[in-house]
Scaffold this motif. Sequence first.
Motif, PDB file in Angstrom:
ATOM      1  N   GLY A  36       0.811  -1.218   0.000  1.00 42.81           N
ATOM      2  CA  GLY A  36       0.000   0.000   0.000  1.00 42.81           C
ATOM      3  C   GLY A  36       0.840   1.261   0.000  1.00 42.81           C
ATOM      4  O   GLY A  36       0.363   2.323  -0.403  1.00 42.81           O
ATOM      5  N   CYS A  37       2.101   1.154   0.430  1.00 41.37           N
ATOM      6  CA  CYS A  37       2.963   2.337   0.525  1.00 41.37           C
ATOM      7  C   CYS A  37       4.247   2.229  -0.295  1.00 41.37           C
ATOM      8  O   CYS A  37       4.785   3.258  -0.705  1.00 41.37           O
ATOM      9  N   HIS A  38       4.761   1.018  -0.501  1.00 40.24           N
ATOM     10  CA  HIS A  38       6.064   0.851  -1.141  1.00 40.24           C
ATOM     11  C   HIS A  38       5.973  -0.027  -2.381  1.00 40.24           C
ATOM     12  O   HIS A  38       5.415  -1.121  -2.333  1.00 40.24           O
ATOM     13  N   GLN A  39       6.555   0.447  -3.474  1.00 32.47           N
ATOM     14  CA  GLN A  39       6.694  -0.354  -4.683  1.00 32.47           C
ATOM     15  C   GLN A  39       8.115  -0.900  -4.773  1.00 32.47           C
ATOM     16  O   GLN A  39       9.063  -0.322  -4.226  1.00 32.47           O
ATOM     17  N   ILE A  40       8.255  -2.025  -5.478  1.00 29.07           N
ATOM     18  CA  ILE A  40       9.568  -2.622  -5.699  1.00 29.07           C
ATOM     19  C   ILE A  40       9.538  -3.356  -7.030  1.00 29.07           C
ATOM     20  O   ILE A  40       8.483  -3.800  -7.475  1.00 29.07           O
ATOM     21  N   GLY A  41      10.682  -3.441  -7.681  1.00 29.69           N
ATOM     22  CA  GLY A  41      10.767  -4.136  -8.959  1.00 29.69           C
ATOM     23  C   GLY A  41      10.857  -3.167 -10.119  1.00 29.69           C
ATOM     24  O   GLY A  41      10.903  -1.952  -9.941  1.00 29.69           O
ATOM     25  N   PRO A  42      10.888  -3.693 -11.357  1.00 30.85           N
ATOM     26  CA  PRO A  42      11.001  -2.846 -12.539  1.00 30.85           C
ATOM     27  C   PRO A  42       9.901  -1.795 -12.592  1.00 30.85           C
ATOM     28  O   PRO A  42       8.731  -2.092 -12.383  1.00 30.85           O
ATOM     29  N   GLY A  43      10.277  -0.552 -12.809  1.00 33.91           N
ATOM     30  CA  GLY A  43       9.307   0.534 -12.909  1.00 33.91           C
ATOM     31  C   GLY A  43       8.770   1.024 -11.589  1.00 33.91           C
ATOM     32  O   GLY A  43       7.829   1.826 -11.560  1.00 33.91           O
ATOM     33  N   ALA A  44       9.336   0.580 -10.463  1.00 35.52           N
ATOM     34  CA  ALA A  44       8.837   0.997  -9.149  1.00 35.52           C
ATOM     35  C   ALA A  44       8.965   2.509  -8.985  1.00 35.52           C
ATOM     36  O   ALA A  44       9.948   3.116  -9.402  1.00 35.52           O
ATOM     37  N   GLU A  45       7.951   3.114  -8.380  1.00 33.10           N
ATOM     38  CA  GLU A  45       7.914   4.557  -8.151  1.00 33.10           C
ATOM     39  C   GLU A  45       7.706   4.837  -6.666  1.00 33.10           C
ATOM     40  O   GLU A  45       7.297   3.963  -5.905  1.00 33.10           O
ATOM     41  N   ASN A  46       7.968   6.060  -6.270  1.00 30.81           N
ATOM     42  CA  ASN A  46       7.674   6.485  -4.908  1.00 30.81           C
ATOM     43  C   ASN A  46       6.171   6.628  -4.744  1.00 30.81           C
ATOM     44  O   ASN A  46       5.480   7.142  -5.625  1.00 30.81           O
ATOM     45  N   ARG A  47       5.666   6.164  -3.615  1.00 27.61           N
ATOM     46  CA  ARG A  47       4.252   6.292  -3.304  1.00 27.61           C
ATOM     47  C   ARG A  47       4.143   7.005  -1.958  1.00 27.61           C
ATOM     48  O   ARG A  47       4.781   8.027  -1.748  1.00 27.61           O
ATOM     49  N   ALA A  48       3.363   6.475  -1.031  1.00 25.92           N
ATOM     50  CA  ALA A  48       3.347   7.052   0.318  1.00 25.92           C
ATOM     51  C   ALA A  48       4.711   6.879   0.963  1.00 25.92           C
ATOM     52  O   ALA A  48       5.132   7.679   1.800  1.00 25.92           O
ATOM     53  N   GLY A  49       5.414   5.821   0.569  1.00 31.27           N
ATOM     54  CA  GLY A  49       6.796   5.602   0.979  1.00 31.27           C
ATOM     55  C   GLY A  49       7.684   5.519  -0.249  1.00 31.27           C
ATOM     56  O   GLY A  49       7.201   5.344  -1.367  1.00 31.27           O
ATOM     57  N   PRO A  50       8.996   5.637  -0.070  1.00 36.74           N
ATOM     58  CA  PRO A  50       9.902   5.551  -1.227  1.00 36.74           C
ATOM     59  C   PRO A  50       9.961   4.144  -1.793  1.00 36.74           C
ATOM     60  O   PRO A  50       9.642   3.168  -1.105  1.00 36.74           O
ATOM     61  N   HIS A  51      10.354   4.031  -3.067  1.00 32.81           N
ATOM     62  CA  HIS A  51      10.532   2.691  -3.647  1.00 32.81           C
ATOM     63  C   HIS A  51      11.660   1.973  -2.920  1.00 32.81           C
ATOM     64  O   HIS A  51      12.537   2.608  -2.312  1.00 32.81           O
ATOM     65  N   LEU A  52      11.654   0.657  -2.980  1.00 31.70           N
ATOM     66  CA  LEU A  52      12.604  -0.141  -2.200  1.00 31.70           C
ATOM     67  C   LEU A  52      13.626  -0.875  -3.062  1.00 31.70           C
ATOM     68  O   LEU A  52      14.322  -1.769  -2.560  1.00 31.70           O
ATOM     69  N   ASN A  53      13.743  -0.503  -4.324  1.00 25.36           N
ATOM     70  CA  ASN A  53      14.826  -1.065  -5.138  1.00 25.36           C
ATOM     71  C   ASN A  53      16.170  -0.599  -4.573  1.00 25.36           C
ATOM     72  O   ASN A  53      16.317   0.562  -4.171  1.00 25.36           O
ATOM     73  N   ASP A  54      17.137  -1.509  -4.529  1.00 18.29           N
ATOM     74  CA  ASP A  54      18.498  -1.182  -4.059  1.00 18.29           C
ATOM     75  C   ASP A  54      18.494  -0.594  -2.654  1.00 18.29           C
ATOM     76  O   ASP A  54      19.299   0.294  -2.335  1.00 18.29           O
ATOM     77  N   ILE A  55      17.614  -1.108  -1.794  1.00  7.93           N
ATOM     78  CA  ILE A  55      17.546  -0.587  -0.430  1.00  7.93           C
ATOM     79  C   ILE A  55      18.785  -0.958   0.372  1.00  7.93           C
ATOM     80  O   ILE A  55      19.247  -0.180   1.209  1.00  7.93           O
ATOM     81  N   PHE A  56      19.382  -2.135   0.098  1.00 11.60           N
ATOM     82  CA  PHE A  56      20.550  -2.557   0.868  1.00 11.60           C
ATOM     83  C   PHE A  56      21.761  -1.683   0.523  1.00 11.60           C
ATOM     84  O   PHE A  56      22.102  -1.504  -0.637  1.00 11.60           O
ATOM     85  N   GLY A  57      22.370  -1.137   1.564  1.00 12.12           N
ATOM     86  CA  GLY A  57      23.521  -0.268   1.375  1.00 12.12           C
ATOM     87  C   GLY A  57      23.157   1.169   1.067  1.00 12.12           C
ATOM     88  O   GLY A  57      24.035   2.005   0.879  1.00 12.12           O
ATOM     89  N   ARG A  58      21.857   1.461   1.024  1.00  7.02           N
ATOM     90  CA  ARG A  58      21.411   2.833   0.717  1.00  7.02           C
ATOM     91  C   ARG A  58      21.339   3.646   2.003  1.00  7.02           C
ATOM     92  O   ARG A  58      20.915   3.153   3.037  1.00  7.02           O
ATOM     93  N   ARG A  59      21.751   4.880   1.921  1.00  8.31           N
ATOM     94  CA  ARG A  59      21.648   5.759   3.087  1.00  8.31           C
ATOM     95  C   ARG A  59      20.187   6.130   3.316  1.00  8.31           C
ATOM     96  O   ARG A  59      19.433   6.388   2.356  1.00  8.31           O
ATOM     97  N   ALA A  60      19.763   6.130   4.555  1.00  8.53           N
ATOM     98  CA  ALA A  60      18.383   6.491   4.883  1.00  8.53           C
ATOM     99  C   ALA A  60      18.069   7.894   4.373  1.00  8.53           C
ATOM    100  O   ALA A  60      18.914   8.790   4.391  1.00  8.53           O
ATOM    101  N   GLY A  61      16.839   8.062   3.887  1.00  7.16           N
ATOM    102  CA  GLY A  61      16.397   9.381   3.454  1.00  7.16           C
ATOM    103  C   GLY A  61      17.086   9.908   2.214  1.00  7.16           C
ATOM    104  O   GLY A  61      17.252  11.128   2.094  1.00  7.16           O
ATOM    105  N   SER A  62      17.461   9.023   1.290  1.00  7.99           N
ATOM    106  CA  SER A  62      18.270   9.488   0.158  1.00  7.99           C
ATOM    107  C   SER A  62      17.643   9.255  -1.218  1.00  7.99           C
ATOM    108  O   SER A  62      18.298   9.497  -2.228  1.00  7.99           O
ATOM    109  N   VAL A  63      16.400   8.797  -1.282  1.00 10.78           N
ATOM    110  CA  VAL A  63      15.770   8.586  -2.586  1.00 10.78           C
ATOM    111  C   VAL A  63      15.377   9.933  -3.178  1.00 10.78           C
ATOM    112  O   VAL A  63      14.616  10.691  -2.571  1.00 10.78           O
ATOM    113  N   GLU A  64      15.892  10.209  -4.340  1.00 10.84           N
ATOM    114  CA  GLU A  64      15.652  11.504  -4.985  1.00 10.84           C
ATOM    115  C   GLU A  64      14.166  11.701  -5.274  1.00 10.84           C
ATOM    116  O   GLU A  64      13.483  10.803  -5.772  1.00 10.84           O
TER     117      GLU A  64
END
Length: 230
Positions: A36-64
Amino acid sequence: MLVALAPFAGPALAEDAALPIGDPERGAQVYRKCTGCHQIGPGAENRAGPHLNDIFGRRAGSVEGFDYSRAMERAHGDGLVWEYAQLDAYIENPRALVSGTRMSFRGIRDPRDRHDVLAFLRSYSASPQDIPESAPTAMPREVELPPEILQIVGDAEYGAYLASECLTCHKADGGDAGIPSITRWHPEDFVVAMHAYKRKLRPHPVMQMMAGRLSDEEIAALAAYFATLE
């Protein structure tokens, strides 16, 4: 090996070279509660929460392009990086790791469920040798709506007028007192959810009754209002 993040003031997380590896296929099923809040996979977009592609190793609060809460912006400034242990702690209890986060999800207490979800998420990040890449996972909408309904541009001012009944239960500031937040939901997700209640695909009798009284234009207006609510 996980590296301790000295600047970050969250709870201490033990280093552990032997990280638990879950079942990504089972994790995909557990992850449905996150869609309901997070998309993941090809074409994932930000929704109520940021997309979760490449979440591992990503700095918190850094999705453009995503508008983070002040709490998550502080976590970014403090150096929080989403490695396995940090994600495990956040999924278990989001507000214990990031106090004041806007994310209203209460957490996943079962360790197996968390490890399975993390294995699923990990398959959409650069994978180590022991975690293979998963096939793209399409998460279908709860209800397929005609394009003309999804393309209605809601009137946010009219939505504010209609929202008083919603706000008797849902908190305008995005807080969660046992009732999920709908503040800053993506309008399309809001519309789909309301039509799912309207068609009784979501099993909440009060919401079914309220959604059943609303026209397509009124649902779009409420979606526009809550999407921009601060």
